[in-house]
Design an enzyme around this catalytic site. Structure first.
Site, PDB file in Angstrom:
ATOM      1  N   THR A   1     -16.190 -12.282   6.097  1.00  0.00           N
ATOM      2  CA  THR A   1     -15.447 -11.932   4.884  1.00  0.00           C
ATOM      3  C   THR A   1     -15.917 -12.725   3.672  1.00  0.00           C
ATOM      4  OG1 THR A   1     -13.266 -12.123   3.852  1.00  0.00           O
ATOM      5  CG2 THR A   1     -13.705 -13.621   5.641  1.00  0.00           C
TER       6      THR A   1
ATOM      7  N   TYR B   1      -7.546 -18.220   6.952  1.00  0.00           N
ATOM      8  CA  TYR B   1      -8.261 -16.979   7.286  1.00  0.00           C
ATOM      9  C   TYR B   1      -9.757 -17.153   7.044  1.00  0.00           C
ATOM     10  CZ  TYR B   1     -10.181 -12.309   6.601  1.00  0.00           C
ATOM     11  OH  TYR B   1     -10.977 -11.201   6.658  1.00  0.00           O
TER      12      TYR B   1
HETATM   13  N1  UFG Z   1      -3.581  -7.110  -6.911  1.00  0.00           N
HETATM   14  C1  UFG Z   1      -2.585  -6.850  -7.829  1.00  0.00           C
HETATM   15  N2  UFG Z   1      -1.450  -6.240  -7.383  1.00  0.00           N
HETATM   16  C2  UFG Z   1      -1.267  -5.866  -6.089  1.00  0.00           C
HETATM   17  C3  UFG Z   1      -2.289  -6.131  -5.150  1.00  0.00           C
HETATM   18  C4  UFG Z   1      -3.431  -6.762  -5.609  1.00  0.00           C
HETATM   19  O1  UFG Z   1      -2.701  -7.184  -9.012  1.00  0.00           O
HETATM   20  O2  UFG Z   1      -0.201  -5.313  -5.762  1.00  0.00           O
HETATM   21  C5  UFG Z   1      -4.808  -7.754  -7.382  1.00  0.00           C
HETATM   22  C6  UFG Z   1      -5.069  -9.090  -6.708  1.00  0.00           C
HETATM   23  O3  UFG Z   1      -4.378 -10.108  -7.370  1.00  0.00           O
HETATM   24  C7  UFG Z   1      -6.586  -9.183  -6.822  1.00  0.00           C
HETATM   25  C8  UFG Z   1      -7.051  -7.732  -6.737  1.00  0.00           C
HETATM   26  O4  UFG Z   1      -5.908  -6.941  -7.026  1.00  0.00           O
HETATM   27  O5  UFG Z   1      -6.935  -9.680  -8.080  1.00  0.00           O
HETATM   28  C9  UFG Z   1      -7.543  -7.346  -5.356  1.00  0.00           C
HETATM   29  O6  UFG Z   1      -6.566  -7.763  -4.414  1.00  0.00           O
HETATM   30  P1  UFG Z   1      -6.558  -7.282  -2.898  1.00  0.00           P
HETATM   31  O7  UFG Z   1      -5.338  -7.852  -2.268  1.00  0.00           O
HETATM   32  O8  UFG Z   1      -6.791  -5.816  -2.834  1.00  0.00           O
HETATM   33  O9  UFG Z   1      -7.862  -7.942  -2.307  1.00  0.00           O
HETATM   34  P2  UFG Z   1      -8.342  -9.474  -2.334  1.00  0.00           P
HETATM   35  O10 UFG Z   1      -9.443  -9.541  -3.344  1.00  0.00           O
HETATM   36  O11 UFG Z   1      -7.238 -10.422  -2.440  1.00  0.00           O
HETATM   37  O12 UFG Z   1      -8.855  -9.573  -0.847  1.00  0.00           O
HETATM   38  C10 UFG Z   1     -10.167  -9.558  -0.519  1.00  0.00           C
HETATM   39  C11 UFG Z   1     -10.314  -9.121   0.935  1.00  0.00           C
HETATM   40  C12 UFG Z   1      -9.770 -10.174   1.848  1.00  0.00           C
HETATM   41  C13 UFG Z   1     -10.386 -11.493   1.500  1.00  0.00           C
HETATM   42  C14 UFG Z   1     -10.142 -11.837   0.043  1.00  0.00           C
HETATM   43  C15 UFG Z   1     -10.776 -13.135  -0.362  1.00  0.00           C
HETATM   44  O13 UFG Z   1      -9.656  -7.904   1.153  1.00  0.00           O
HETATM   45  O14 UFG Z   1     -10.081  -9.845   3.185  1.00  0.00           O
HETATM   46  O15 UFG Z   1     -10.699 -10.831  -0.737  1.00  0.00           O
HETATM   47  O16 UFG Z   1     -10.584 -13.403  -1.715  1.00  0.00           O
HETATM   48  F1  UFG Z   1      -9.859 -12.472   2.247  1.00  0.00           F
END
Ligand code: UFG
Length: 333
Positions: free
Chosen positions: A117, A141
């Site tokens: 990841t 994680y």
């Molecule tokens: N976000 C929102 N509102 C929401 C959900 C997400 O604003 O309801 C934002 C988050 O803050 C982030 C972006 O959308 O800025 C993407 O968020 P996600 O939760 O879709 O994905 P992440 O970037 O947090 O997660 C990804 C991978 C994980 C990994 C992580 C590491 O899916 O497996 O990056 O940073 F661990």
């Protein structure tokens, strides 16, 4: 050539099983169905219900099914859960991976593809990152996955064993033919949450932070279509089979989209408006997490087929619609 796919009843694993079957492989899925679903296991694959940490079971499968490669998807992926219960994450993602690798070595399986990841990079100092960027996970994680990469690397040094660790960026979308997709109702990922707002399953979407040092103030991510990611696994296996070296490869397109870009794409593709609120930053979100994609393209000859945000959203939406229709029919029946 029979491939063992752990977690093949899950979101990304089931897409990889489809790609393997299309490439003419025999597939055995090992899944404990804790988050995966029997319904997602593609036709043509054999499902074995069990635990990837069960060395005796894996050893038996390797012998009896003639397994010569392992694709290891099974694991836990919710970052905040890993903060709340780190030892569960180290058990599920690290200790059980150790057992699986040990069974592979004991059974003479020489090729191993691992689901890693972008979380191993934590909050990188500069973006885009590449495979030379020093890992610095900021969640159990991310650490649990990085530890498995380290075990693979040491095992490849000591034994006749090679691996590819694929570091996934933001995986989204669904099979273009609608055969599988993401089913977890607990999904917290942005596109999934936005689609719930489209469907009226939630009243609104919250944007976590609008004051980041990015062009529109919201976080930038590298969204990759799950079917392109599945293709990368098939190519990674072919790479090992033609004698290619062990590799760590980032999986993303090298293109960043902000949260606002994604929200606009979902509204555009669905043709539905929904309420969007501004909320405080979420802990542990890096402002900008984008990868260079030169290495995976060069090493594997990977050519993405769906590198378009609207296509990703469109396929996710089509899957949600058909999945929900099926669930409704089931409830009525
Ligand atoms: N976000 C929102 N509102 C929401 C959900 C997400 O604003 O309801 C934002 C988050 O803050 C982030 C972006 O959308 O800025 C993407 O968020 P996600 O939760 O879709 O994905 P992440 O970037 O947090 O997660 C990804 C991978 C994980 C990994 C992580 C590491 O899916 O497996 O990056 O940073 F661990």
């Amino acid at each position: 050539m029979t491939v063992l796919v752990t977690g093949g009843a899950g979101y990304i694993g089931s897409h990889a099983v489809l790609a393997l079957i299309e490439a003419g492989r025999q597939v055995v899925v090992l899944d404990d169905l804790s988050t995966g679903s029997r319904d997602l296991v593609p036709r043509g694959a054999t499902l074995v219900e069990g635990d990837v940490g069960d060395e005796a079971l894996v050893g038996k499968l390797i012998r009896e099914q003639g397994i010569d490669a392992i694709l290891h998807f099974a694991g836990s992926i919710v970052v905040p859960d890993s903060v709340a219960d780190p030892l569960f994450y180290y058990l599920n993602n690290t200790v059980k991976s150790r057992s699986l690798i040990a069974a592979a070595v004991a059974g003479g399986v020489k090729h191993f593809i691992f689901s890693s990841t972008a979380a191993v990079y934590g909050e990188p100092e500069a973006s885009p990152v590449d495979e030379t960027t020093r890992p610095g996970p900021i969640s159990p994680y991310g650490s649990s996955k990085l530890m498995t990469e380290m075990m693979l690397s040491d095992t490849a040094f000591a034994h006749d064993f090679r691996f590819v660790a694929l570091r996934y960026f933001n995986v989204a979308g669904a099979d273009p033919l609608g055969r599988t997709g993401q089913t977890s109702p607990r999904a917290t990922h942005l596109i999934k949450v936005a689609l719930q707002a489209v469907r009226g399953e939630r009243t609104h979407l919250e944007i976590y932070g609008t004051d980041y040092p990015t062009p529109d103030g919201t976080c930038l991510r590298d969204y990759i279509h799950v079917s392109d990611l599945a293709d990368a696994h098939v190519l990674a296996l072919a790479h090992l089979e033609r004698g290619g070296e062990s590799q760590v490869l980032n999986c993303g397109y090298g293109q960043g989209y902000s949260v606002l870009d994604v929200v606009a794409a979902v509204k555009r593709v669905a043709g539905v408006d929904f309420r969007v609120d501004h909320a405080p930053r979420r802990a542990g979100d890096p402002a900008n997490l984008i990868t260079r994609s030169e290495k995976i393209r060069a090493v594997l000859g990977w050519e993405p087929r769906h590198a378009d945000l609207d296509v990703i959203v469109g396929h996710a939406l089509a899957w949600e619609d058909s999945f929900n229709a099926r669930e409704k029919t089931r409830a009525v029946g």
